[in-house]
Write an enzyme that holds these catalytic residues in place. Structure first.
Site, short mmCIF file in Angstrom:
data_model
loop_
_atom_site.label_atom_id
_atom_site.label_comp_id
_atom_site.label_asym_id
_atom_site.label_seq_id
_atom_site.Cartn_x
_atom_site.Cartn_y
_atom_site.Cartn_z
N ASN A 1 9.10 4.33 3.05
CA ASN A 1 9.05 3.76 4.57
C ASN A 1 10.58 3.40 4.71
OD1 ASN A 1 6.24 3.01 3.29
ND2 ASN A 1 6.04 3.67 5.46
N HIS B 1 5.50 4.39 12.62
CA HIS B 1 5.63 4.50 11.24
C HIS B 1 6.49 5.56 10.61
CE1 HIS B 1 3.20 4.15 7.16
NE2 HIS B 1 3.59 5.09 6.98
N HIS C 1 9.02 7.16 7.79
CA HIS C 1 9.66 7.13 6.35
C HIS C 1 11.02 7.43 6.67
CE1 HIS C 1 5.90 6.84 3.77
NE2 HIS C 1 5.40 6.90 4.95
N CYS D 1 4.65 9.34 0.14
CA CYS D 1 3.05 9.56 0.06
C CYS D 1 2.96 10.65 -1.26
CB CYS D 1 2.56 10.22 1.37
SG CYS D 1 0.80 10.90 1.42
N ARG E 1 0.87 -1.44 0.14
CA ARG E 1 0.15 -0.03 -0.02
C ARG E 1 0.69 1.22 -0.17
NH1 ARG E 1 -0.56 4.62 2.41
NH2 ARG E 1 0.00 3.81 4.45
N ASP E 2 1.36 1.54 1.28
CA ASP E 2 2.35 2.97 1.26
C ASP E 2 3.33 2.80 0.25
OD1 ASP E 2 3.00 5.29 2.12
OD2 ASP E 2 3.26 4.63 4.11
P1 HMG Z 1 -13.11 14.50 -2.40
O1 HMG Z 1 -12.82 14.85 -3.63
O2 HMG Z 1 -13.11 15.75 -1.20
O3 HMG Z 1 -14.25 13.69 -1.83
O4 HMG Z 1 -12.15 13.32 -1.62
P2 HMG Z 1 -15.85 13.46 -2.74
O5 HMG Z 1 -16.41 12.77 -1.73
O6 HMG Z 1 -16.21 14.91 -3.02
O7 HMG Z 1 -15.27 12.51 -3.99
C1 HMG Z 1 -14.75 12.93 -5.20
C2 HMG Z 1 -14.88 11.64 -6.04
O8 HMG Z 1 -14.30 10.53 -5.53
C3 HMG Z 1 -16.23 11.25 -6.40
O9 HMG Z 1 -16.22 10.62 -7.57
C4 HMG Z 1 -16.39 10.05 -5.52
O10 HMG Z 1 -17.53 9.07 -5.89
C5 HMG Z 1 -15.15 9.54 -5.60
P3 HMG Z 1 -17.10 11.64 -8.88
O11 HMG Z 1 -18.48 11.56 -8.32
O12 HMG Z 1 -16.28 12.78 -8.90
O13 HMG Z 1 -17.05 10.66 -10.09
N1 HMG Z 1 -14.63 8.71 -4.15
C6 HMG Z 1 -14.15 7.45 -4.01
N2 HMG Z 1 -14.24 6.64 -5.06
C7 HMG Z 1 -13.75 5.40 -4.58
N3 HMG Z 1 -13.41 4.91 -3.24
C8 HMG Z 1 -13.80 5.96 -2.57
C9 HMG Z 1 -14.12 7.26 -2.61
N4 HMG Z 1 -14.27 8.32 -1.94
C10 HMG Z 1 -14.85 9.64 -2.95
N5 HMG Z 1 -13.28 5.68 -1.17
C11 HMG Z 1 -11.04 11.58 -0.32
C12 HMG Z 1 -11.95 12.72 -0.47
C13 HMG Z 1 -10.51 11.66 0.78
C14 HMG Z 1 -11.96 10.58 -0.76
C15 HMG Z 1 -9.75 12.03 -1.12
O14 HMG Z 1 -9.23 12.98 -0.89
C16 HMG Z 1 -9.10 10.70 -1.36
O15 HMG Z 1 -9.34 9.67 -1.61
N6 HMG Z 1 -7.64 11.06 -0.77
C17 HMG Z 1 -6.79 10.09 -1.00
C18 HMG Z 1 -5.83 10.21 0.31
C19 HMG Z 1 -4.81 9.33 0.04
O16 HMG Z 1 -4.90 8.01 -0.22
N7 HMG Z 1 -3.33 9.69 0.45
C20 HMG Z 1 -2.40 8.50 0.53
C21 HMG Z 1 -2.55 7.60 1.83
S1 HMG Z 1 -2.43 8.37 3.39
C22 HMG Z 1 -0.45 8.08 3.65
O17 HMG Z 1 0.33 7.58 2.83
C23 HMG Z 1 0.03 8.31 4.98
C24 HMG Z 1 0.24 7.06 5.84
O18 HMG Z 1 1.24 5.95 5.21
C25 HMG Z 1 0.75 7.29 7.30
C26 HMG Z 1 1.88 8.48 7.11
O19 HMG Z 1 2.99 8.12 6.44
O20 HMG Z 1 1.68 9.76 7.36
C27 HMG Z 1 -1.10 6.40 6.14
MG MG Z 2 3.53 6.59 5.25
#
Ligand code: HMG
Ligand code: MG
Length: 305
Positions: free
Chosen positions: A252, A210, A212, A243, A18-19
């Protein structure tokens, strides 16, 4: 605790699928991801973060998450986790039979906006429904606190700010909470302070590190967390990752390096380092580049000699 004062055993959560892969520019076929998860399962990880049910418009690489979850060979007892930002993601995660739902919020307002398009307070409200649904379905719930040790936009993040999100995630019912150094800027003293502070609000044995490795501090940070008594760590095979919303942040900490450290300290993980080195070589070959794990590369070269 061992005689050295460090934990006798730790849980390593493999987050590479995933990450590690979420930020890859080249499209990686679901078959490769499935093969990777199967290799990691066979290596003995108790917990693998295998998928992310976020918007494919935001993170295209994770669009195959359902295919991956449906095709992996699951080992009984192994926990397969996935990121879930909202109810749409929850429905997909439930259908794909994930064992653990991961909600993720930031300790910095600016990062929260960039990563999930809402404020910290709004994100907690969105997660409430997801958290309740996870509990109702008997799934484990984990909370990840991004930028808990530094933020690419605001810089310094205080221990109080990180602990405030830990407290909110605790109140949502999280079984485990990650203190994440999203951009890999922390150093050992800061890690110690933040974990000690967070442990006032949430049991230390349910807090995870966690890290990086952007600034090359991740192993030192893990050692500092071990000294505090932290016994859950996240790492990524071959050091994959970064990310998409944390510019310049690298992967990571590499799992092979962490396992090598634990082995040297006599700390049990239940994971085969050799099998992880092979999995690291497999994915690096597929991506067409060298593994960024120092231990993984050294062990593979020794083997080839
Ligand atoms: P948004 O644009 O504010 O939300 O996104 P929305 O509700 O207006 O949805 C926009 C569109 O996305 C819509 O589609 C939804 O249906 C679709 P449209 O109507 O335009 O065709 N949608 C989805 N589709 C599939 N699955 C879903 C989903 N939700 C909405 N779940 C949202 C808000 C949170 C969804 C968006 O900002 C998002 O997905 N962000 C991704 C964030 C992400 O994955 N970041 C990387 C991971 S975090 C990380 O790596 C950190 C971590 O490792 C720890 C660390 O290191 O810090 C965990
Ligand atoms: Mg991370």
């Amino acid at each position: 605790m061992s005689t050295t004062g460090l934990p006798k055993a730790v849980k390593i959560v493999e987050v590479g699928p995933r990450d590690g892969l979420q930020n890859e520019k080249q499209t990686i076929a679901a078959e490769i991801k499935i093969d990777l998860v199967n290799r990691l399962t066979a290596a003995g990880f108790p917990n693998i973060e295998a998928a992310s049910f976020v918007s494919p418009k935001w993170v295209p690489q994770m669009a195959t998450s359902t295919d991956v979850m449906n095709a992996i060979t699951r080992k009984p007892g192994t926990i397969y986790s996935a990121l879930v930002p909202n109810m749409k993601g929850f429905e997909a995660a439930l259908a794909a039979r994930v064992d653990e739902v991961v909600i993720f919020g930031a300790a910095s307002e600016a990062f929260s906006q960039k990563n999930i398009n809402c404020s910290i307070a709004e994100s907690i409200e969105r997660f409430r429904e997801v958290a309740n649904a996870a509990k109702q379905h008997g799934l484990r719930l984990r909370g990840s606190v991004s930028c808990a040790l530094g933020c690419p936009y605001q810089g310094e993040v205080t221990a109080e700010a990180a602990t405030d999100v830990v407290r909110r995630m605790r109140d949502l019912g999280c079984d485990e909470i990650d203190i994440a150094d999203t951009i890999g800027v922390a150093t050992a003293g800061k890690v110690r302070r933040v974990f000690e502070h967070a442990a006032r609000e949430f049991p230390l044995d349910q807090l995870s590190g966690h890290f990086h490795d952007t600034y090359g501090q991740a192993l030192a940070n893990i050692y500092a967390a071990l000294e505090v008594g932290v016994s859950i760590y996240h790492s990524s095979v071959a050091g994959l990752g970064g990310c998409p919303y944390a510019k310049g942040a690298t992967g990571n900490v590499a799992t092979e390096d962490v396992l090598y450290l634990m082995q040297g300290l006599g700390i049990e993980t239940g994971i085969s380092l050799d099998a992880v080195v092979e999995a690291g070589q497999f994915i690096s070959t597929h991506l067409g580049r060298q593994s960024s794990s120092r231990a993984g590369t050294a062990i593979a070269s020794k083997r080839a000699a």
